[in-house]
Structure formats: C-alpha cells, structure tokens
Write a protein that holds these residues in place. Structure first.
Motif, mmCIF file in Angstrom:
data_model
loop_
_atom_site.group_PDB
_atom_site.id
_atom_site.type_symbol
_atom_site.label_atom_id
_atom_site.label_comp_id
_atom_site.label_asym_id
_atom_site.label_seq_id
_atom_site.Cartn_x
_atom_site.Cartn_y
_atom_site.Cartn_z
ATOM 1 N N ALA A 92 0.814 -1.211 0.000
ATOM 2 C CA ALA A 92 0.000 0.000 0.000
ATOM 3 C C ALA A 92 0.851 1.266 0.000
ATOM 4 C CB ALA A 92 -0.927 0.001 1.208
ATOM 5 N N LEU A 93 2.110 1.134 0.417
ATOM 6 C CA LEU A 93 2.993 2.292 0.452
ATOM 7 C C LEU A 93 3.333 2.791 -0.955
ATOM 8 C CD1 LEU A 93 4.597 4.138 2.330
ATOM 9 C CD2 LEU A 93 6.478 2.513 2.199
ATOM 10 N N VAL A 94 3.354 1.895 -1.933
ATOM 11 C CA VAL A 94 3.749 2.275 -3.291
ATOM 12 C C VAL A 94 2.730 3.227 -3.935
ATOM 13 C CG1 VAL A 94 4.283 1.401 -5.593
ATOM 14 C CG2 VAL A 94 5.119 0.184 -3.578
ATOM 15 N N PRO A 95 1.436 2.855 -4.009
ATOM 16 C CA PRO A 95 0.499 3.826 -4.609
ATOM 17 C C PRO A 95 0.344 5.100 -3.774
ATOM 18 C CG PRO A 95 -0.677 1.864 -3.913
ATOM 19 C CD PRO A 95 0.775 1.605 -3.724
ATOM 20 N N ARG A 119 10.488 28.053 -6.468
ATOM 21 C CA ARG A 119 9.898 27.128 -5.489
ATOM 22 C C ARG A 119 9.193 25.991 -6.195
ATOM 23 N NH1 ARG A 119 7.640 31.903 -1.706
ATOM 24 N NH2 ARG A 119 9.638 32.467 -0.797
ATOM 25 N N ALA A 120 8.566 26.288 -7.316
ATOM 26 C CA ALA A 120 7.893 25.244 -8.088
ATOM 27 C C ALA A 120 8.895 24.217 -8.586
ATOM 28 C CB ALA A 120 7.133 25.854 -9.255
ATOM 29 N N LEU A 121 10.053 24.668 -9.017
ATOM 30 C CA LEU A 121 11.085 23.735 -9.480
ATOM 31 C C LEU A 121 11.510 22.796 -8.364
ATOM 32 C CD1 LEU A 121 13.224 22.756 -11.529
ATOM 33 C CD2 LEU A 121 14.720 24.531 -10.607
ATOM 34 N N TRP A 122 11.731 23.338 -7.187
ATOM 35 C CA TRP A 122 12.146 22.491 -6.073
ATOM 36 C C TRP A 122 11.032 21.539 -5.636
ATOM 37 C CZ3 TRP A 122 16.926 21.589 -5.305
ATOM 38 C CH2 TRP A 122 17.875 22.552 -5.628
ATOM 39 N N LEU A 123 9.802 21.987 -5.713
ATOM 40 C CA LEU A 123 8.698 21.083 -5.393
ATOM 41 C C LEU A 123 8.553 19.985 -6.441
ATOM 42 C CD1 LEU A 123 5.810 23.273 -3.956
ATOM 43 C CD2 LEU A 123 7.159 21.542 -2.795
ATOM 44 N N LEU A 124 8.795 20.302 -7.696
ATOM 45 C CA LEU A 124 8.761 19.271 -8.729
ATOM 46 C C LEU A 124 9.834 18.220 -8.490
ATOM 47 C CD1 LEU A 124 8.169 21.427 -11.935
ATOM 48 C CD2 LEU A 124 6.582 19.811 -10.886
ATOM 49 N N ILE A 125 11.009 18.665 -8.113
ATOM 50 C CA ILE A 125 12.095 17.726 -7.810
ATOM 51 C C ILE A 125 11.717 16.860 -6.621
ATOM 52 C CG2 ILE A 125 14.477 17.593 -6.979
ATOM 53 C CD1 ILE A 125 15.018 20.127 -8.682
ATOM 54 N N ALA A 126 11.159 17.467 -5.580
ATOM 55 C CA ALA A 126 10.760 16.704 -4.389
ATOM 56 C C ALA A 126 9.649 15.713 -4.726
ATOM 57 C CB ALA A 126 10.303 17.656 -3.289
ATOM 58 N N GLY A 127 8.693 16.105 -5.550
ATOM 59 C CA GLY A 127 7.609 15.201 -5.925
ATOM 60 C C GLY A 127 8.100 13.999 -6.702
ATOM 61 N N VAL A 128 9.002 14.217 -7.631
ATOM 62 C CA VAL A 128 9.565 13.100 -8.395
ATOM 63 C C VAL A 128 10.396 12.199 -7.484
ATOM 64 C CG1 VAL A 128 11.171 12.526 -10.261
ATOM 65 C CG2 VAL A 128 9.471 14.313 -10.582
ATOM 66 N N MET A 129 11.100 12.781 -6.524
ATOM 67 C CA MET A 129 11.879 11.962 -5.590
ATOM 68 C C MET A 129 10.967 11.110 -4.720
ATOM 69 S SD MET A 129 14.938 14.576 -4.523
ATOM 70 C CE MET A 129 15.566 13.497 -3.267
ATOM 71 N N VAL A 130 9.826 11.640 -4.305
ATOM 72 C CA VAL A 130 8.881 10.849 -3.505
ATOM 73 C C VAL A 130 8.335 9.704 -4.338
ATOM 74 C CG1 VAL A 130 6.592 10.947 -2.425
ATOM 75 C CG2 VAL A 130 8.274 12.709 -1.925
ATOM 76 N N MET A 131 8.031 9.979 -5.611
ATOM 77 C CA MET A 131 7.542 8.907 -6.497
ATOM 78 C C MET A 131 8.625 7.844 -6.719
ATOM 79 S SD MET A 131 5.345 10.734 -9.468
ATOM 80 C CE MET A 131 4.970 12.445 -9.248
ATOM 81 N N ALA A 132 9.865 8.278 -6.887
ATOM 82 C CA ALA A 132 10.955 7.320 -7.087
ATOM 83 C C ALA A 132 11.204 6.513 -5.825
ATOM 84 C CB ALA A 132 12.224 8.048 -7.505
ATOM 85 N N LEU A 133 11.089 7.123 -4.672
ATOM 86 C CA LEU A 133 11.255 6.393 -3.422
ATOM 87 C C LEU A 133 10.138 5.366 -3.243
ATOM 88 C CD1 LEU A 133 12.878 6.206 -0.759
ATOM 89 C CD2 LEU A 133 11.227 7.803 0.212
ATOM 90 N N ASP A 135 8.632 3.872 -5.626
ATOM 91 C CA ASP A 135 8.888 2.799 -6.585
ATOM 92 C C ASP A 135 9.906 1.809 -6.053
ATOM 93 O OD1 ASP A 135 8.307 1.670 -9.114
ATOM 94 O OD2 ASP A 135 10.269 2.377 -9.841
ATOM 95 N N GLN A 136 10.770 2.237 -5.171
ATOM 96 C CA GLN A 136 11.775 1.347 -4.607
ATOM 97 C C GLN A 136 11.167 0.314 -3.661
ATOM 98 O OE1 GLN A 136 15.060 1.241 -5.487
ATOM 99 N NE2 GLN A 136 14.402 2.736 -7.002
#
Length: 138
Positions: A92-95, A119-133, A135-136
């Motif tokens: 359940a953590l993945v979705p 700030r939007a750029l940094w939030l985009l980076i953080a959002g993609v990192m959360v999605m990648a995490l 996925d792990q």
C-alpha cells in the motif's frame, strides 16, 4: 565636509540655486528621457534591454508556462502510476507514494502559475523523488 549648504546662506541665494538646478535638469530632458507618468510607460522597454527571446517579461512568462506544464504532466503521470499500482498486488505504500508525489507536483504547478517558479522547481524535484522512493518499495 558634509556637502550641505552653509546655514548662513540667505533665502535669496538658496532659492536662486534651487531654480538654477531645476532649469538645468529641465534642459537635459528631451523626448527620449521624459519622466514616467503613466503605468503603461513602465511596460515600454528600450531596445537595448531586449534580447533575442523578447525580454525579461517574455522569459518570466515562459518560465511560468513551463512550471505549469511540467507540474501538470508529472501530476497526471503520478496519478496514473498510483492507479496502476492499486490494481496490482503491491504494498500500500507504493500507490500512496505515487499519489503523494503527484500532490506535491500539483502544488508546484499552482505555485508556478502564480510566478513562484523557483519554489515550483524544487517542489517538482521533491515530488519526483517521492515517487521514485515509492517505486523502490515495489
């Protein structure tokens, strides 16, 4: 020396000096150096400040559209990945991570539309990192 006039200068001398300064500044103004009187004058830029992309206003507009477009695309991708992970047998953590990353990217899109592109750029980076995490954990 402080550059201030002497206190013993009479009022007739001070007035004539101020009038002379005002006349000199008025003579130096021509049509191209007229003072800004209307709000529309602030938008007019000299040609030497414009670069090949159209100037700083065009760059800011392009940065806003880029932040909004990227944020929207990453939000949709994160939501689609979250829905796909929900249909499969995944923890359940993945979705949840994909959905959280999509929410952060949506917030970045909103900030980008309001002009907060850094700030939007940094939030985009953080959002993609959360999605990648997330996925792990799959």
């Amino acid at each position: 020396m402080s550059g201030r006039p002497d206190s013993d200068t009479g009022p007739d001398t001070a007035d004539s000096e101020a009038a002379a300064d005002q006349d000199e500044s008025h003579d130096l103004l021509d049509e191209s150096d007229k003072p800004l009187n209307e709000p529309d004058d602030l938008l007019d830029e000299p040609d030497d400040l414009l670069d090949e992309s159209g100037g700083p206003l065009e760059d800011a507009r392009r940065a806003r559209w880029t932040a909004v477009g990227t944020g929207t695309a990453l939000t949709l991708a994160g939501l689609a990945a979250a829905l796909l992970r929900l249909t499969r047998s995944a923890p359940a953590l993945v979705p949840a991570a994909y959905a959280a990353g999509a929410a952060v990217c949506a917030a970045a899109s909103v900030l980008g539309s309001r002009g907060r592109t850094r700030r939007a750029l940094w939030l985009l980076i953080a959002g993609v990192m959360v999605m990648a995490l997330g996925d792990q954990f799959d």
